[in-house]
Design a protein around this motif. Structure first.
Motif, PDB file in Angstrom:
ATOM      1  N   PRO A 129      55.735  -3.660  24.511  1.00  0.00           N
ATOM      2  CA  PRO A 129      55.920  -3.786  26.111  1.00  0.00           C
ATOM      3  C   PRO A 129      57.021  -3.346  26.703  1.00  0.00           C
ATOM      4  O   PRO A 129      58.157  -2.932  26.162  1.00  0.00           O
ATOM      5  CB  PRO A 129      55.952  -5.574  26.000  1.00  0.00           C
ATOM      6  N   LEU A 130      56.775  -2.963  27.969  1.00  0.00           N
ATOM      7  CA  LEU A 130      57.854  -2.238  28.800  1.00  0.00           C
ATOM      8  C   LEU A 130      59.251  -3.016  28.471  1.00  0.00           C
ATOM      9  O   LEU A 130      60.391  -2.440  28.167  1.00  0.00           O
ATOM     10  CB  LEU A 130      57.690  -1.951  30.106  1.00  0.00           C
ATOM     11  N   ARG A 131      59.177  -4.270  28.594  1.00  0.00           N
ATOM     12  CA  ARG A 131      60.368  -5.326  28.810  1.00  0.00           C
ATOM     13  C   ARG A 131      60.290  -6.022  27.150  1.00  0.00           C
ATOM     14  O   ARG A 131      59.513  -6.429  27.034  1.00  0.00           O
ATOM     15  CB  ARG A 131      60.262  -6.410  29.726  1.00  0.00           C
ATOM     16  N   ASP A 132      61.526  -5.614  26.678  1.00  0.00           N
ATOM     17  CA  ASP A 132      61.605  -5.882  25.226  1.00  0.00           C
ATOM     18  C   ASP A 132      61.286  -7.415  24.846  1.00  0.00           C
ATOM     19  O   ASP A 132      60.855  -7.585  23.651  1.00  0.00           O
ATOM     20  CB  ASP A 132      62.895  -5.612  24.687  1.00  0.00           C
ATOM     21  N   LEU A 133      61.493  -8.253  25.654  1.00  0.00           N
ATOM     22  CA  LEU A 133      61.369  -9.726  25.483  1.00  0.00           C
ATOM     23  C   LEU A 133      59.969 -10.239  26.042  1.00  0.00           C
ATOM     24  O   LEU A 133      59.772 -11.292  25.732  1.00  0.00           O
ATOM     25  CB  LEU A 133      62.375 -10.636  26.199  1.00  0.00           C
ATOM     26  N   ILE A 167      57.265   7.445  26.648  1.00  0.00           N
ATOM     27  CA  ILE A 167      56.188   7.483  27.235  1.00  0.00           C
ATOM     28  C   ILE A 167      55.623   6.273  27.840  1.00  0.00           C
ATOM     29  O   ILE A 167      55.963   5.158  26.993  1.00  0.00           O
ATOM     30  CB  ILE A 167      55.351   7.966  26.222  1.00  0.00           C
ATOM     31  N   TYR A 168      55.351   6.214  29.266  1.00  0.00           N
ATOM     32  CA  TYR A 168      55.243   4.980  29.861  1.00  0.00           C
ATOM     33  C   TYR A 168      53.733   5.001  29.985  1.00  0.00           C
ATOM     34  O   TYR A 168      52.847   6.017  30.274  1.00  0.00           O
ATOM     35  CB  TYR A 168      55.995   4.871  31.347  1.00  0.00           C
ATOM     36  N   ALA A 177      60.119   9.637  30.306  1.00  0.00           N
ATOM     37  CA  ALA A 177      61.342  10.054  30.983  1.00  0.00           C
ATOM     38  C   ALA A 177      62.430  10.118  29.608  1.00  0.00           C
ATOM     39  O   ALA A 177      61.937   9.715  28.492  1.00  0.00           O
ATOM     40  CB  ALA A 177      62.151   8.818  31.497  1.00  0.00           C
ATOM     41  N   ILE A 178      63.351  10.819  29.849  1.00  0.00           N
ATOM     42  CA  ILE A 178      64.335  10.689  28.808  1.00  0.00           C
ATOM     43  C   ILE A 178      65.341   9.906  29.232  1.00  0.00           C
ATOM     44  O   ILE A 178      65.943   9.854  30.342  1.00  0.00           O
ATOM     45  CB  ILE A 178      65.249  12.298  28.906  1.00  0.00           C
ATOM     46  N   LYS A 181      69.401   0.370  31.036  1.00  0.00           N
ATOM     47  CA  LYS A 181      68.161  -0.254  31.599  1.00  0.00           C
ATOM     48  C   LYS A 181      67.666   0.695  32.644  1.00  0.00           C
ATOM     49  O   LYS A 181      68.538   1.729  33.354  1.00  0.00           O
ATOM     50  CB  LYS A 181      68.844  -1.250  32.452  1.00  0.00           C
ATOM     51  N   MET A 182      66.244   0.620  32.890  1.00  0.00           N
ATOM     52  CA  MET A 182      65.497   1.677  33.837  1.00  0.00           C
ATOM     53  C   MET A 182      66.333   1.492  35.175  1.00  0.00           C
ATOM     54  O   MET A 182      66.036   2.659  35.783  1.00  0.00           O
ATOM     55  CB  MET A 182      64.297   1.267  33.816  1.00  0.00           C
ATOM     56  N   LYS A 183      66.688   0.404  35.444  1.00  0.00           N
ATOM     57  CA  LYS A 183      67.183   0.153  36.994  1.00  0.00           C
ATOM     58  C   LYS A 183      68.586   1.101  36.928  1.00  0.00           C
ATOM     59  O   LYS A 183      69.155   1.062  38.160  1.00  0.00           O
ATOM     60  CB  LYS A 183      67.489  -1.074  37.361  1.00  0.00           C
ATOM     61  N   GLU A 184      69.168   1.441  36.075  1.00  0.00           N
ATOM     62  CA  GLU A 184      70.433   2.428  36.319  1.00  0.00           C
ATOM     63  C   GLU A 184      70.300   3.599  36.764  1.00  0.00           C
ATOM     64  O   GLU A 184      71.145   4.315  37.175  1.00  0.00           O
ATOM     65  CB  GLU A 184      71.133   2.280  34.944  1.00  0.00           C
ATOM     66  N   LYS A 185      69.136   4.261  36.537  1.00  0.00           N
ATOM     67  CA  LYS A 185      68.877   5.660  36.997  1.00  0.00           C
ATOM     68  C   LYS A 185      67.544   5.869  37.954  1.00  0.00           C
ATOM     69  O   LYS A 185      66.280   5.332  37.695  1.00  0.00           O
ATOM     70  CB  LYS A 185      68.880   6.707  35.917  1.00  0.00           C
TER      71      LYS A 185
END
Length: 190
Positions: A104-108, A131-132, A147-148, A153-157
């Motif tokens: 899952p995209l979100r670890d939890l 790979i998404y 992405a690299i 967290k994704m929201k950081e970049k």
């Protein structure tokens, strides 16, 4: 927008597929393969632009750009070989399939959902490649991008937020096309 096969057995409607966005030269999976495996200049430019993140300590000690390029190409080769092997072997009952590579995209997020947003990464030391994809069935995934990821967290970049937006847009597209599960996908015209 269209769906194209990447790692699939002939005449099978399961395996790894990819989105080919309108006005783009290549599909999303092919872009990742070319940028991470075959285009050292792309990697050099990326790591130069993100040198602060590369050396922030998130992955341990400072890493030179040539080291980062080498790590990325090794990881990409491993990741795509693994995805190809699982996609093909997963069409045979009893074998491991792509579900073992994607989480899952979100670890939890532990519960399965329709059109679940997922990511694949390796267990290699510097595992910063992602790979998404959208999960259609146990061995059917549609790559939305990659992405690299040099931060937590994704929201950081910005480049990671762009990948999250593609996940959301393609999930919406699949719903609009009536593709909610493996049965719907089998009858969808590719």
């Amino acid at each position: 927008m269209k769906i194209v096969p990447i790692f699939v057995q002939e005449n099978k409607r399961e395996g790894l597929f990819s989105i080919h966005l309108d006005n783009e030269r290549e599909d999303e999976a092919t872009k990742c393969i070319e940028n991470w495996l075959l285009n050292s200049q792309y990697l050099y430019d990326f790591f130069t632009l993100h040198q602060y993140d590369l050396n922030s300590g998130y992955y341990g000690k400072a890493i030179s750009i040539p080291e980062a390029i080498n790590y990325t190409q090794i990881e990409a080769e491993y990741l795509f070989s693994k995805l190809e092997r699982l996609a093909i072997s997963g069409t045979n009952k009893g074998n491991d399939n792509l579900s073992t590579a994607f989480q899952p995209l979100r670890d939890l997020d532990y519960t399965q959902t329709l059109l679940q947003q997922v990511k694949a990464k390796t267990k290699i030391k510097k595992k910063w490649l992602r790979i998404y994809a959208i999960k259609i069935g146990p061995n059917t995934f549609i790559v939305t991008g990659g992405a690299i990821k040099l931060v937590g967290k994704m929201k950081e970049k910005k480049h990671l937020l762009k990948e999250k937006q593609k996940l959301d847009d393609i999930k919406y597209f699949l719903k609009e096309e009536g593709i909610l599960d493996q049965d719907n996908f089998k009858v969808y015209e590719i």
